[in-house]
Design a protein around this motif. Structure first.
Motif, mmCIF file in Angstrom:
data_model
loop_
_atom_site.group_PDB
_atom_site.id
_atom_site.type_symbol
_atom_site.label_atom_id
_atom_site.label_comp_id
_atom_site.label_asym_id
_atom_site.label_seq_id
_atom_site.Cartn_x
_atom_site.Cartn_y
_atom_site.Cartn_z
ATOM 1 N N ALA A 177 0.827 -1.215 0.000
ATOM 2 C CA ALA A 177 0.000 0.000 0.000
ATOM 3 C C ALA A 177 0.861 1.264 0.000
ATOM 4 N N GLY A 178 2.176 1.081 -0.078
ATOM 5 C CA GLY A 178 3.074 2.240 -0.219
ATOM 6 C C GLY A 178 3.633 2.787 1.074
ATOM 7 N N ALA A 179 3.436 2.082 2.184
ATOM 8 C CA ALA A 179 3.950 2.589 3.456
ATOM 9 C C ALA A 179 5.433 2.285 3.612
ATOM 10 N N GLU A 180 6.121 3.180 4.318
ATOM 11 C CA GLU A 180 7.505 2.924 4.693
ATOM 12 C C GLU A 180 7.460 1.999 5.922
ATOM 13 N N THR A 181 8.356 1.002 5.957
ATOM 14 C CA THR A 181 8.284 0.028 7.052
ATOM 15 C C THR A 181 9.587 -0.035 7.836
ATOM 16 N N LEU A 182 9.431 -0.297 9.105
ATOM 17 C CA LEU A 182 10.575 -0.469 10.001
ATOM 18 C C LEU A 182 10.289 -1.682 10.868
ATOM 19 N N THR A 183 11.276 -2.531 11.105
ATOM 20 C CA THR A 183 11.051 -3.618 12.059
ATOM 21 C C THR A 183 11.905 -3.403 13.297
ATOM 22 N N ILE A 184 11.324 -3.718 14.425
ATOM 23 C CA ILE A 184 12.078 -3.777 15.678
ATOM 24 C C ILE A 184 12.217 -5.261 15.962
ATOM 25 N N THR A 185 13.412 -5.799 15.804
ATOM 26 C CA THR A 185 13.586 -7.249 15.862
ATOM 27 C C THR A 185 14.865 -7.613 16.604
ATOM 28 N N ASN A 186 14.900 -8.871 17.021
ATOM 29 C CA ASN A 186 16.097 -9.379 17.696
ATOM 30 C C ASN A 186 17.000 -10.112 16.712
ATOM 31 N N THR A 187 16.505 -10.319 15.497
ATOM 32 C CA THR A 187 17.189 -11.269 14.627
ATOM 33 C C THR A 187 17.724 -10.622 13.352
ATOM 34 N N VAL A 188 19.043 -10.406 13.370
ATOM 35 C CA VAL A 188 19.735 -9.855 12.204
ATOM 36 C C VAL A 188 19.627 -10.910 11.098
ATOM 37 N N GLY A 189 19.304 -10.493 9.908
ATOM 38 C CA GLY A 189 19.214 -11.469 8.807
ATOM 39 C C GLY A 189 17.862 -12.155 8.712
ATOM 40 N N SER A 190 16.915 -11.789 9.594
ATOM 41 C CA SER A 190 15.571 -12.387 9.532
ATOM 42 C C SER A 190 14.803 -11.829 8.335
ATOM 43 N N SER A 191 13.690 -12.483 8.001
ATOM 44 C CA SER A 191 12.873 -11.994 6.887
ATOM 45 C C SER A 191 12.429 -10.556 7.133
ATOM 46 N N ALA A 192 12.014 -10.240 8.362
ATOM 47 C CA ALA A 192 11.556 -8.874 8.653
ATOM 48 C C ALA A 192 12.689 -7.878 8.441
ATOM 49 N N ALA A 193 13.881 -8.234 8.921
ATOM 50 C CA ALA A 193 15.021 -7.317 8.777
ATOM 51 C C ALA A 193 15.371 -7.117 7.305
ATOM 52 N N ARG A 194 15.250 -8.181 6.508
ATOM 53 C CA ARG A 194 15.609 -8.068 5.089
ATOM 54 C C ARG A 194 14.562 -7.307 4.296
ATOM 55 N N GLU A 195 13.299 -7.547 4.642
ATOM 56 C CA GLU A 195 12.224 -6.994 3.806
ATOM 57 C C GLU A 195 11.816 -5.567 4.159
#
Ligand code: F6R
Length: 353
Positions: free
Chosen positions: A117-135
């Motif tokens: 939908a065009g939003a800018e995304t940020l993840t707060i995560t513990n896992t470097v290299g995770s799908s959330a961190a990559r995407e």
């Protein structure tokens, strides 16, 4: 590798001071009274925030939204599994996915929908290299180190801390000296709670209760939810968390002499006074009360048991209170002989929707 601990959960609870120091390291400059984060986000462009998460991370996100709002940034929290069909109308918000593993299918799905939908995304995560961190466009790492116990403990405290840092950073990075000092004091204040045996003693008194209810207001409301989730997942006992003010709108019908009420009462402001009022109501019905308190609101006189937390700022008090709830859940489950690190039916990382 459990470092002498019987369970990973207790090891990970105990590791929190070190994990919290890692989260803060290099991000809080005491002299300059500044929070700095290694993010390429244009902070001036952030005028509203959506937070998405599941489970414990959702509770951290609820807490985080209060921190953003307190600094003038409109913020709303959604369960990731309920976000998918929500249209991102108007100006797209900054969408923050809070996820320890970075692999939770519901959270990844919601983040992908927001991106589409065009939003800018940020993840707060513990896992470097995770799908959330990559995407995601941006990643803020909570630096808790690996967490093996199924119940989130140190990662939750580090999520809370990372959300604090992000709220201060988005608010311009300047923080008043007392706030900076309060952040810096978190690791040693958590250590002082770990050095206190009260939760273990209170747990021994509370096993065999019919149900356990947790109440809190403001920043302590998500902690009431989190305390109940932690207890139910590792002890299999019925536990529920409520906003303290909601008790009288229904849940109080469940209160008996067999249902302990665990009440978070920190500070001595209007919110604390109102929660003391709620404590009086349940005490009058004979429910055993456990007060998690810094002693400022004099709630002890209405409580059978007290779990102490050091004095600090109201938002940080909610991080400290949660550590007492982690210990309480752990010792209740331990007294009941539950398989704490691997509760039935639960997986550490939930990769199906
Ligand atoms: C509870 C717990 C779960 C997770 C949830 C989200 O102790 O650990 O509720 O918080 O499954 O997981 P993450 O944070 O990896 O997205």
């Amino acid at each position: 590798e459990k470092g002498g601990y019987e369970q990973y959960m207790l090891k990970e609870i105990t590791e929190q001071p070190r994990a919290l120091r890692k989260c803060l390291r290099g991000r809080v400059d005491e002299e300059a009274e500044q929070v700095s984060l290694d993010l390429e986000l244009e902070r001036e462009s952030v005028d509203r925030i959506h937070l998405l998460a599941c489970g414990s991370s959702y509770h951290a996100a609820l807490y985080g939204a209060q921190l953003f709002r307190a600094r003038g940034i409109p913020a709303q929290t959604f369960l990731a599994s309920e976000y998918g069909d929500r249209a991102l109308a108007g100006d797209t918000p900054l969408v923050i996915g809070v996820t320890q593993s970075g692999e939770t299918a519901d959270t990844l799905g919601a983040l992908r929908a927001a991106q589409a939908a065009g939003a800018e995304t940020l993840t707060i995560t513990n896992t470097v290299g995770s799908s959330a961190a990559r995407e995601c466009d941006h990643a803020l790492f909570v630096r808790a180190g690996p967490e093996i116990g199924v119940a989130a403990t140190k990662t939750f405290a580090n999520q809370q801390t990372a959300l604090h840092l992000l709220a201060l950073w988005l608010g311009g990075g300047d923080a008043d000296p007392s706030h900076i000092a309060a952040l810096r004091a978190i690791p040693e204040q958590v250590q002082s709670i770990l050095d206190d045996d009260s939760a273990r003693e209170v747990a021994a008194e509370l096993v065999d209760s019919a149900a356990y209810f947790f109440i809190g207001r403001g920043p302590q409301h998500p902690i009431a939810l989190e305390g109940a989730l932690k207890l139910k997942e590792i002890s299999y006992e019925h536990a529920e968390g409520f906003a303290a003010g909601e008790l009288k709108h229904g849940p109080i019908a469940l209160v008996t002499t067999e249902t302990p009420i665990i009440a978070m009462v920190t500070g001595d402001d209007e919110r604390a006074r109102k929660t003391v009022g709620n404590v009086k109501e349940v005490q009058a019905r004979g429910a055993p009360v456990v007060a998690v308190t810094d002693g400022k609101a004099n709630v002890e006189q209405y409580a059978q048991h007290v779990l102490s937390v050091p004095e600090t700022e109201p938002e940080i008090a909610a991080l400290l209170a949660n550590v007492q709830l982690q210990l309480l859940a752990y010792w209740i489950a331990r007294d009941m002989g539950r398989p704490i690190d691997k509760p039935r039916n639960l997986a550490k990382s939930v990769t199906v929707e």
